[in-house]
Design a protein around this motif. Structure first.
Motif, PDB file in Angstrom:
ATOM      1  N   ASN A   1       0.832  -1.208   0.000  1.00 27.44           N
ATOM      2  CA  ASN A   1       0.000   0.000   0.000  1.00 27.44           C
ATOM      3  C   ASN A   1       0.868   1.260   0.000  1.00 27.44           C
ATOM      4  OD1 ASN A   1      -2.523  -1.291  -0.021  1.00 27.44           O
ATOM      5  ND2 ASN A   1      -2.436  -1.610   2.195  1.00 27.44           N
TER       6      ASN A   1
ATOM      7  N   GLU B   1       3.625   1.663  -1.728  1.00 31.34           N
ATOM      8  CA  GLU B   1       3.955   1.926  -3.124  1.00 31.34           C
ATOM      9  C   GLU B   1       2.737   2.437  -3.891  1.00 31.34           C
ATOM     10  OE1 GLU B   1       7.500  -1.374  -3.829  1.00 31.34           O
ATOM     11  OE2 GLU B   1       5.427  -1.903  -4.320  1.00 31.34           O
ATOM     12  N   ARG B   2       1.569   1.881  -3.596  1.00 32.76           N
ATOM     13  CA  ARG B   2       0.354   2.341  -4.276  1.00 32.76           C
ATOM     14  C   ARG B   2       0.049   3.798  -3.933  1.00 32.76           C
ATOM     15  NH1 ARG B   2      -1.354  -2.897  -2.311  1.00 32.76           N
ATOM     16  NH2 ARG B   2      -1.375  -4.421  -4.026  1.00 32.76           N
ATOM     17  N   ALA B   3       0.277   4.153  -2.680  1.00 35.36           N
ATOM     18  CA  ALA B   3       0.054   5.549  -2.278  1.00 35.36           C
ATOM     19  C   ALA B   3       1.003   6.484  -3.014  1.00 35.36           C
ATOM     20  CB  ALA B   3       0.233   5.682  -0.768  1.00 35.36           C
TER      21      ALA B   3
ATOM     22  N   ALA C   1       2.369   5.903  -5.940  1.00 27.43           N
ATOM     23  CA  ALA C   1       1.951   5.942  -7.347  1.00 27.43           C
ATOM     24  C   ALA C   1       0.735   6.852  -7.529  1.00 27.43           C
ATOM     25  CB  ALA C   1       1.635   4.531  -7.829  1.00 27.43           C
ATOM     26  N   ASN C   2      -0.210   6.813  -6.593  1.00 24.04           N
ATOM     27  CA  ASN C   2      -1.382   7.689  -6.678  1.00 24.04           C
ATOM     28  C   ASN C   2      -1.012   9.165  -6.582  1.00 24.04           C
ATOM     29  OD1 ASN C   2      -3.171   5.565  -6.943  1.00 24.04           O
ATOM     30  ND2 ASN C   2      -3.504   5.369  -4.731  1.00 24.04           N
ATOM     31  N   LEU C   3       0.102   9.446  -5.935  1.00 32.04           N
ATOM     32  CA  LEU C   3       0.560  10.831  -5.818  1.00 32.04           C
ATOM     33  C   LEU C   3       1.412  11.253  -7.006  1.00 32.04           C
ATOM     34  CD1 LEU C   3       1.467  10.891  -2.013  1.00 32.04           C
ATOM     35  CD2 LEU C   3      -0.502  11.960  -3.122  1.00 32.04           C
ATOM     36  N   GLY C   4       1.542  10.372  -8.007  1.00 28.71           N
ATOM     37  CA  GLY C   4       2.255  10.725  -9.229  1.00 28.71           C
ATOM     38  C   GLY C   4       3.714  10.312  -9.269  1.00 28.71           C
ATOM     39  N   SER C   5       4.135   9.500  -8.329  1.00 21.63           N
ATOM     40  CA  SER C   5       5.532   9.075  -8.306  1.00 21.63           C
ATOM     41  C   SER C   5       5.777   8.014  -9.372  1.00 21.63           C
ATOM     42  CB  SER C   5       5.887   8.512  -6.928  1.00 21.63           C
ATOM     43  OG  SER C   5       7.217   8.036  -6.920  1.00 21.63           O
TER      44      SER C   5
ATOM     45  N   THR D   1       9.594   5.713  -6.823  1.00 21.48           N
ATOM     46  CA  THR D   1       8.928   4.996  -5.729  1.00 21.48           C
ATOM     47  C   THR D   1       9.873   3.984  -5.100  1.00 21.48           C
ATOM     48  OG1 THR D   1       6.781   5.250  -6.799  1.00 21.48           O
ATOM     49  CG2 THR D   1       6.983   3.524  -5.128  1.00 21.48           C
TER      50      THR D   1
END
Length: 267
Positions: A160, A162-164, A166-170, A175
């Protein structure tokens, strides 16, 4: 009540540790002995054998070789084991079980068999008696250790995070560098430490494929004991024991100091 239950366990653990460390109480005094060969109890004491260990090229060169080969093996092993561990834990693909079996093979194949194979194969490639050959051989031997440690850490990693990111544009590499790697840093450090120790301590393959200029310290110690039981051997053993003791004791002391340090805002 809890301490009463754990006391027998601690006592048994202490006795086992004492039994394992008992030979050092003989080796260390012999390293200060004035005897021309391994003798206990020592007839006298001096530092001459330590001086020889740190000044004699027959000992300093193998020590240098073992450090260089160990560091090279650590870097190459982690570079190969990290992608393998991520693939085995996070992806399903055809031949995954077979790949895992192949990567774990060095744990079950006798080292003497692998040494003969490396000698024949590396001889055709002219890698015998070279740093490259030893680093490649030690890397193959150390891969299972590194993969087991890294896969165990990856299985408990919370994706989660990493998913967070990615959701922030990383981006994936960002990441990994800012999120995944810091969390897995202890696992990489432990894997690197085990790989270095495994390479530094390896003797069988070094006996087959190392040469005069690439002799490792374990091979030199083996040859020293086999030929003349040189007392410098006890000094080398004591130095290695002291290095390991310091490496274990320093982190333990630092953790104890952090626990005793008062938390901010507390009286």
């Amino acid at each position: 009540m809890y301490s009463e239950k754990t006391f027998p366990i601690k006592l048994v653990a202490g006795l086992i540790a004492l039994f394992i460390a008992a030979p050092m109480f003989i080796v260390i005094p012999m390293s200060f002995s004035t005897a021309p060969s391994l003798e206990f109890p020592p007839p006298g004491y001096w530092l001459g054998y330590y001086q020889r260990f740190f000044t004699d090229r027959n000992w300093t060169l193998p020590l240098f070789n073992s450090i260089v080969i160990g560091l090279g093996t650590t870097v190459l092993t982690l570079a190969l084991a990290a992608p393998a561990a991520f693939a085995l834990v996070r992806h399903d693909f055809r031949g995954k079980a077979l790949l895992n079996l192949v990567l774990m093979m060095p744990l079950v194949v006798p080292h003497i068999v692998m040494a003969l194979a490396y000698y024949s194969y590396f001889g055709a490639l002219r890698l015998v008696q070279s740093y490259t050959g030893l680093i490649l051989a030690h890397t193959c031997l150390s891969m299972p250790v590194a993969i087991l440690i890294l896969t165990a850490a990856l299985k408990t990693f919370d994706r989660n995070l990493e998913r967070a990111a990615a959701n922030l544009g990383s981006r994936p590499l960002t990441t990994f560098r800012l999120v995944t790697l810091p969390v897995l840093k202890p696992a990489f450090l432990v894997a690197g430490l085990f790989v270095f120790i495994h390479s530094f301590d390896e003797t069988v393959i070094a006996l087959f494929i190392s040469g005069r200029d690439t002799t490792t310290l374990p091979r030199q110690m083996f040859n020293s004991f086999l030929m003349q039981a040189d007392p410098v051997l006890s000094a080398a053993s004591s130095v290695l024991f002291t290095a390991v003791l310091i490496a274990v004791a320093v982190p333990a002391v630092m953790r104890a100091m952090r626990r005793k340090r008062p938390m901010p805002g507390r009286a």
